[in-house]
Design an enzyme around this catalytic site. Structure first.
Site, PDB file in Angstrom:
ATOM      1  N   HIS A 120      13.654  26.220  50.213  1.00  0.00           N
ATOM      2  CA  HIS A 120      14.847  26.077  51.056  1.00  0.00           C
ATOM      3  C   HIS A 120      14.772  27.039  52.229  1.00  0.00           C
ATOM      4  O   HIS A 120      14.582  28.226  52.043  1.00  0.00           O
ATOM      5  CB  HIS A 120      16.110  26.368  50.245  1.00  0.00           C
ATOM      6  CG  HIS A 120      16.504  25.241  49.338  1.00  0.00           C
ATOM      7  ND1 HIS A 120      17.744  25.142  48.776  1.00  0.00           N
ATOM      8  CD2 HIS A 120      15.814  24.162  48.914  1.00  0.00           C
ATOM      9  CE1 HIS A 120      17.811  24.043  48.035  1.00  0.00           C
ATOM     10  NE2 HIS A 120      16.641  23.445  48.094  1.00  0.00           N
ATOM     11  N   TYR A 166      27.692  28.025  49.619  1.00  0.00           N
ATOM     12  CA  TYR A 166      28.590  29.070  49.135  1.00  0.00           C
ATOM     13  C   TYR A 166      29.937  28.830  49.795  1.00  0.00           C
ATOM     14  O   TYR A 166      30.040  28.901  51.019  1.00  0.00           O
ATOM     15  CB  TYR A 166      28.080  30.450  49.547  1.00  0.00           C
ATOM     16  CG  TYR A 166      26.850  30.921  48.784  1.00  0.00           C
ATOM     17  CD1 TYR A 166      26.978  31.721  47.648  1.00  0.00           C
ATOM     18  CD2 TYR A 166      25.564  30.596  49.218  1.00  0.00           C
ATOM     19  CE1 TYR A 166      25.855  32.181  46.964  1.00  0.00           C
ATOM     20  CE2 TYR A 166      24.439  31.054  48.528  1.00  0.00           C
ATOM     21  CZ  TYR A 166      24.601  31.846  47.395  1.00  0.00           C
ATOM     22  OH  TYR A 166      23.496  32.299  46.717  1.00  0.00           O
ATOM     23  N   PRO A 200      26.208  37.798  40.230  1.00  0.00           N
ATOM     24  CA  PRO A 200      25.256  36.723  40.535  1.00  0.00           C
ATOM     25  C   PRO A 200      25.298  36.181  41.975  1.00  0.00           C
ATOM     26  O   PRO A 200      24.391  35.442  42.358  1.00  0.00           O
ATOM     27  CB  PRO A 200      25.628  35.626  39.533  1.00  0.00           C
ATOM     28  CG  PRO A 200      27.034  35.896  39.172  1.00  0.00           C
ATOM     29  CD  PRO A 200      27.224  37.375  39.251  1.00  0.00           C
ATOM     30  N   LYS A 233      20.220  37.829  42.766  1.00  0.00           N
ATOM     31  CA  LYS A 233      19.218  38.886  42.893  1.00  0.00           C
ATOM     32  C   LYS A 233      18.674  39.420  41.573  1.00  0.00           C
ATOM     33  O   LYS A 233      17.660  40.127  41.560  1.00  0.00           O
ATOM     34  CB  LYS A 233      19.819  40.060  43.690  1.00  0.00           C
ATOM     35  CG  LYS A 233      20.082  39.726  45.153  1.00  0.00           C
ATOM     36  CD  LYS A 233      18.786  39.417  45.850  1.00  0.00           C
ATOM     37  CE  LYS A 233      18.938  38.978  47.277  1.00  0.00           C
ATOM     38  NZ  LYS A 233      17.745  38.275  47.758  1.00  0.00           N
ATOM     39  N   TYR A 263      18.787  38.007  51.873  1.00  0.00           N
ATOM     40  CA  TYR A 263      18.762  36.833  51.000  1.00  0.00           C
ATOM     41  C   TYR A 263      17.330  36.442  50.643  1.00  0.00           C
ATOM     42  O   TYR A 263      17.036  36.125  49.491  1.00  0.00           O
ATOM     43  CB  TYR A 263      19.511  35.668  51.663  1.00  0.00           C
ATOM     44  CG  TYR A 263      19.958  34.625  50.662  1.00  0.00           C
ATOM     45  CD1 TYR A 263      21.173  34.747  49.996  1.00  0.00           C
ATOM     46  CD2 TYR A 263      19.144  33.539  50.350  1.00  0.00           C
ATOM     47  CE1 TYR A 263      21.572  33.815  49.043  1.00  0.00           C
ATOM     48  CE2 TYR A 263      19.528  32.604  49.409  1.00  0.00           C
ATOM     49  CZ  TYR A 263      20.744  32.748  48.757  1.00  0.00           C
ATOM     50  OH  TYR A 263      21.125  31.826  47.821  1.00  0.00           O
TER      51      TYR A 263
HETATM   52  C1  PHB Z   1      21.775  29.255  40.665  1.00  0.00           C
HETATM   53  O1  PHB Z   1      21.187  28.266  41.109  1.00  0.00           O
HETATM   54  O2  PHB Z   1      21.949  29.414  39.449  1.00  0.00           O
HETATM   55  C2  PHB Z   1      22.310  30.275  41.592  1.00  0.00           C
HETATM   56  C3  PHB Z   1      22.079  30.127  42.943  1.00  0.00           C
HETATM   57  C4  PHB Z   1      22.571  31.060  43.829  1.00  0.00           C
HETATM   58  C5  PHB Z   1      23.303  32.127  43.369  1.00  0.00           C
HETATM   59  C6  PHB Z   1      23.533  32.275  42.010  1.00  0.00           C
HETATM   60  C7  PHB Z   1      23.036  31.357  41.113  1.00  0.00           C
HETATM   61  O3  PHB Z   1      23.813  33.013  44.244  1.00  0.00           O
END
Ligand code: PHB
Ligand code: APR
Length: 392
Positions: free
Chosen positions: A74, A203, A295, A299, A387
């Site tokens: 991505h 997000y 989460p 990270k 990121y």
């Molecule tokens: C996930 O795909 O589980 C995931 C992705 C991004 C995050 C947290 C978890 O910030």
């Protein structure tokens, strides 16, 4: 049974297995001791975002073959608020870096297979695991396996046994300083057998709370929504989950979330935690055993991999040149990066969630933060470089 090795590794999560793999490449012997079953460790659904550095390390060390075939690269993510989406172009903002979507349990599968193929010791379903002697010159790990008592004598112990493991609590009280923050919310996460509704992660900061759209494959969507810390899963039938997600992702122009059978669900607590130092005598803590990040930003796994890379290099220096300098610097080297990642995870969390005690001022400030992030190249670049992963 008595075993002698160079490094005794407690825990066969990403940290323990990657450490065993890196040490093996350096010609350093280890024994890995895990209390759960192989199936349990491999099927446990966790995060799924690999930083560029984690991907590069897996490929460089020969465990990236399936990752290269099945991982989804991505080059951007979307930040959604006030009914509008804003793309952060990670690739353009970081000179060509990206993230790869590949489940943590897939990483664990690949590393477990590599370990087993190497013929080196890896014990699952160990009971009564106990570490001792690391404050002197005689580290040892005792455990029971298939009803028999085992003892591993080693030069060093690597505590890779996660947040609830035995290694960190075995260190004398007072020797560690704990830094901790809990958050007044959690994530309700689901894995659904349906094609993702977007090519990239979303997000979302919404009046009703945070939501995240992620994925595992072209057929599997991973979704999260902010909930209370004591959320009762039985109060969330599938329709309620889908309706709530749809509302939080809605845009002014209209956006529809694809629905499908939910295969797995759970509540993830949110915590920031650091234990300092990450070493006591001949015991080295790595990964979740030493630190936890919330989460948001995914990270945890990447931090664990960075720790064991530093540790494997320090151990290699010790065994090849007899120098303890890098081992002595292990904790401070790791912590410098750990704290930057703590800051980033806390910042993402603060920016995207609703806080029960927030004031009108807080909410306005949060919106301004999101507007600044999505309108300033400098701000977006700061998110992007964190990121995709800070240098190790
Ligand atoms: C996930 O795909 O589980 C995931 C992705 C991004 C995050 C947290 C978890 O910030
Ligand atoms: N004895 C042996 N093994 C143990 C013990 C014990 N007493 N206690 C725990 N373990 C095992 C756990 O069963 C688990 O398999 O240690 C392993 C620790 O693995 P993780 O919890 O996955 O931690 P780590 O390898 O540091 O990886 C960090 O995990 O929690 C996520 O978000 C986090 O993605 C990050 C990653």
């Amino acid at each position: 049974m008595k075993l002698q090795t160079q490094v005794g590794i407690v825990g066969a999560g990403p940290a323990g297995l990657m450490l065993a793999h890196l040490l093996n490449l350096e010609g350093i012997e280890s024994v890995v001791i895990e209390n759960r079953s192989r199936d349990y460790v491999q099927e446990r659904v966790r995060a799924g975002v690999l930083e560029q550095g984690t991907v590069d390390l897996m490929i460089r060390t020969g465990v990236g073959e399936r990752l290269l075939r099945q991982g989804l690269v991505h080059k951007g993510i979307e930040i959604r608020f006030n009914g509008e989406g804003h793309r952060i172009d990670l690739h353009a903002l970081t000179g060509g870096r990206a993230i790869t979507i590949y489940g943590q349990n897939e990483v664990v599968k690949d590393l477990t297979e590599t370990r087993i193929a190497s013929g080196k010791p890896l014990f699952f379903e160990c009971e009564d695991v106990h570490v001792s002697g690391f404050d002197a010159e005689a580290p040892r790990i005792d455990f029971r396996h298939s009803g028999e008592g085992h003892q591993v004598r080693c030069d060093f112990i690597a505590g890779c046994d996660g947040f609830h493991g035995v290694c960190r609590p075995s260190i004398a009280t007072g020797a560690l300083t704990i830094y901790e923050r809990t958050y007044p919310f959690a994530w309700l996460g689901v894995l659904a057998r349906v094609a993702p509704s977007s090519d990239e992660l979303i997000y979302a900061n919404h009046e009703r709370g945070f939501a995240l759209h992620s994925m595992r494959s072209p057929q599997l969507t991973r979704l999260y929504l902010q909930c209370t810390v004591d959320e009762d899963l039985s109060a969330w039938p599938d329709d309620r989950i889908w309706d709530e997600l749809q509302r939080r992702f809605e845009t002014r122009r209209g956006w529809t979330l694809r629905r499908g059978p939910i295969e797995q669900r759970g509540v993830t607590p949110m915590r920031s935690f650091v234990a300092e130092p990450m070493q006591f005598g001949r015991l080295f803590l790595a990964g979740d055993a030493a630190h936890i990040v919330p989460p948001t930003g995914a990270k945890g796994l990447n931090l664990a991999i960075a720790d064991v890379l530093v540790l494997s290099k320090a151990l290699a220096e010790f065994y090849s040149h007899g120098s303890s300098d890098a081992l002595n610097g292990y904790s401070s080297t790791c912590l410098a990066r750990v704290w930057k990642v703590q800051r980033f995870s806390w910042w993402m969390t603060s920016m995207l969630h609703r806080f029960p005690d927030e004031t009108a001022f807080d909410r306005r400030r949060q919106t301004a933060e999101l507007e600044y992030l999505t309108s300033s190249r400098a701000a977006a670049q700061s998110l992007a470089e964190n990121y995709v992963g800070l240098p190790i």
